[in-house]
Design a protein around this motif. Structure first.
Motif, PDB file in Angstrom:
ATOM      1  N   VAL A   1       0.849  -1.190   0.000  1.00 49.98           N
ATOM      2  CA  VAL A   1       0.000   0.000   0.000  1.00 49.98           C
ATOM      3  C   VAL A   1       0.883   1.238   0.000  1.00 49.98           C
ATOM      4  O   VAL A   1       1.857   1.317   0.758  1.00 49.98           O
ATOM      5  CB  VAL A   1      -0.928   0.021   1.230  1.00 49.98           C
ATOM      6  CG1 VAL A   1      -1.759   1.302   1.245  1.00 49.98           C
ATOM      7  CG2 VAL A   1      -1.850  -1.195   1.220  1.00 49.98           C
ATOM      8  N   GLU A   2       0.568   2.212  -0.854  1.00 52.53           N
ATOM      9  CA  GLU A   2       1.249   3.505  -0.877  1.00 52.53           C
ATOM     10  C   GLU A   2       0.269   4.582  -0.426  1.00 52.53           C
ATOM     11  O   GLU A   2      -0.900   4.574  -0.824  1.00 52.53           O
ATOM     12  CB  GLU A   2       1.739   3.837  -2.287  1.00 52.53           C
ATOM     13  CG  GLU A   2       2.846   2.942  -2.819  1.00 52.53           C
ATOM     14  CD  GLU A   2       3.317   3.386  -4.184  1.00 52.53           C
ATOM     15  OE1 GLU A   2       3.956   4.449  -4.281  1.00 52.53           O
ATOM     16  OE2 GLU A   2       3.009   2.674  -5.170  1.00 52.53           O
ATOM     17  N   LYS A   3       0.776   5.530   0.362  1.00 50.55           N
ATOM     18  CA  LYS A   3      -0.075   6.602   0.884  1.00 50.55           C
ATOM     19  C   LYS A   3       0.568   7.967   0.644  1.00 50.55           C
ATOM     20  O   LYS A   3       1.776   8.073   0.468  1.00 50.55           O
ATOM     21  CB  LYS A   3      -0.301   6.414   2.394  1.00 50.55           C
ATOM     22  CG  LYS A   3      -0.797   5.050   2.820  1.00 50.55           C
ATOM     23  CD  LYS A   3      -0.854   4.959   4.334  1.00 50.55           C
ATOM     24  CE  LYS A   3      -1.194   3.569   4.824  1.00 50.55           C
ATOM     25  NZ  LYS A   3      -1.186   3.468   6.299  1.00 50.55           N
ATOM     26  N   GLY A   4      -0.284   8.990   0.669  1.00 49.66           N
ATOM     27  CA  GLY A   4       0.214  10.360   0.706  1.00 49.66           C
ATOM     28  C   GLY A   4       0.567  10.982  -0.617  1.00 49.66           C
ATOM     29  O   GLY A   4       1.113  12.096  -0.635  1.00 49.66           O
ATOM     30  N   LEU A   5       0.285  10.361  -1.739  1.00 50.67           N
ATOM     31  CA  LEU A   5       0.610  10.959  -3.024  1.00 50.67           C
ATOM     32  C   LEU A   5      -0.389  12.072  -3.342  1.00 50.67           C
ATOM     33  O   LEU A   5      -1.598  11.919  -3.153  1.00 50.67           O
ATOM     34  CB  LEU A   5       0.574   9.919  -4.148  1.00 50.67           C
ATOM     35  CG  LEU A   5       1.815   9.016  -4.305  1.00 50.67           C
ATOM     36  CD1 LEU A   5       1.910   8.026  -3.153  1.00 50.67           C
ATOM     37  CD2 LEU A   5       1.769   8.290  -5.637  1.00 50.67           C
ATOM     38  N   THR A   6       0.126  13.188  -3.859  1.00 47.29           N
ATOM     39  CA  THR A   6      -0.738  14.318  -4.214  1.00 47.29           C
ATOM     40  C   THR A   6      -1.151  14.290  -5.680  1.00 47.29           C
ATOM     41  O   THR A   6      -2.121  14.940  -6.058  1.00 47.29           O
ATOM     42  CB  THR A   6      -0.028  15.642  -3.923  1.00 47.29           C
ATOM     43  OG1 THR A   6       1.200  15.702  -4.665  1.00 47.29           O
ATOM     44  CG2 THR A   6       0.265  15.782  -2.437  1.00 47.29           C
TER      45      THR A   6
END
Length: 213
Positions: free
Chosen positions: A101-106
């Motif tokens: 899981v990847e988080k925080g991308l704008t």
């Protein structure tokens, strides 16, 4: 009066002697005795009925009940393990395995394919395998992201199709036995606390849940 009867006891002037009167003698106390016996019988019946009802309300003690069993500690059943990253879960014709899981991308994409998030993007990487006997359409629109409050979020299908080359999550038809690596893209608030992703083989299935960190 002495003038009315002769000395031999025969009434004068030829009158016949009156018939003797019948006297009915009632025994004293008979009604009371009968009432007492009836009351005693009713009382005995009530006592027997109450005893039977009290016994019938108590279930017979079996080998696993009673004071000894009540005092014995109750073993807690272990909770079923929740599926997490790396575990294989199934729903309908699909088997799913979330790999990371990847988080925080704008934003995602480059140049003209850039898509900017309203909040922050969350990317769920997974492998989807068709375990059925017929081809099945995999679509990210059937998948849901769930936060710590139980709220559900839809996938950002347009941003994934434009900005993610390896998404493979938009209307991808998977044949029996084949597997596809894909990415689910969700646009969520910046302070979101993730709980799980709910995966479906179609929008009509019950789904299966994978816990996210």
């Amino acid at each position: 009066m002495h003038g009315d009867r002769r000395s031999d006891g025969v009434p004068p002037y030829g009158y016949a002697q009156p018939y003797p009167q019948t006297v009915v003698v009632r025994k004293k106390g008979g009604g009371c005795l009968r009432a007492f016996l009836i009351g005693a019988a009713v009382m005995a019946g009530l006592i027997i009925l109450g005893s039977l009802l009290s016994r019938g309300g108590d279930a017979p003690e079996s080998a696993g009940t009673g004071p000894a069993a009540a005092s014995a500690p109750v073993k807690k059943q272990p909770r079923p393990k929740r599926a997490g990253i790396g575990d294989v879960v199934k729903d309908g014709r699909f088997a799913f395995k979330v790999t990371r899981v990847e988080k925080g991308l704008t934003q995602v994409g480059e140049g003209f394919t850039i898509s900017k998030a309203q909040g922050r993007y969350v990317l769920v990487h997974l492998v989807v395998k068709n375990i059925g006997d017929e081809a099945q359409l995999f679509s990210d629109s059937a998948q849901k992201l769930i936060d710590a409050k139980g709220r559900q979020y839809d996938a950002a299908s347009g941003a994934a199709a434009l900005g993610l080359k390896d998404s493979n999550a938009f209307l991808n038809n998977i044949n029996p036995g084949n597997s596809v690596r894909g990415i689910l893209l969700f646009d969520v608030p910046k302070d979101l606390h993730l709980r799980a992703v709910e995966l479906h083989d179609s929008i009509f299935s019950d789904g299966t849940t994978v816990t996210l960190p």
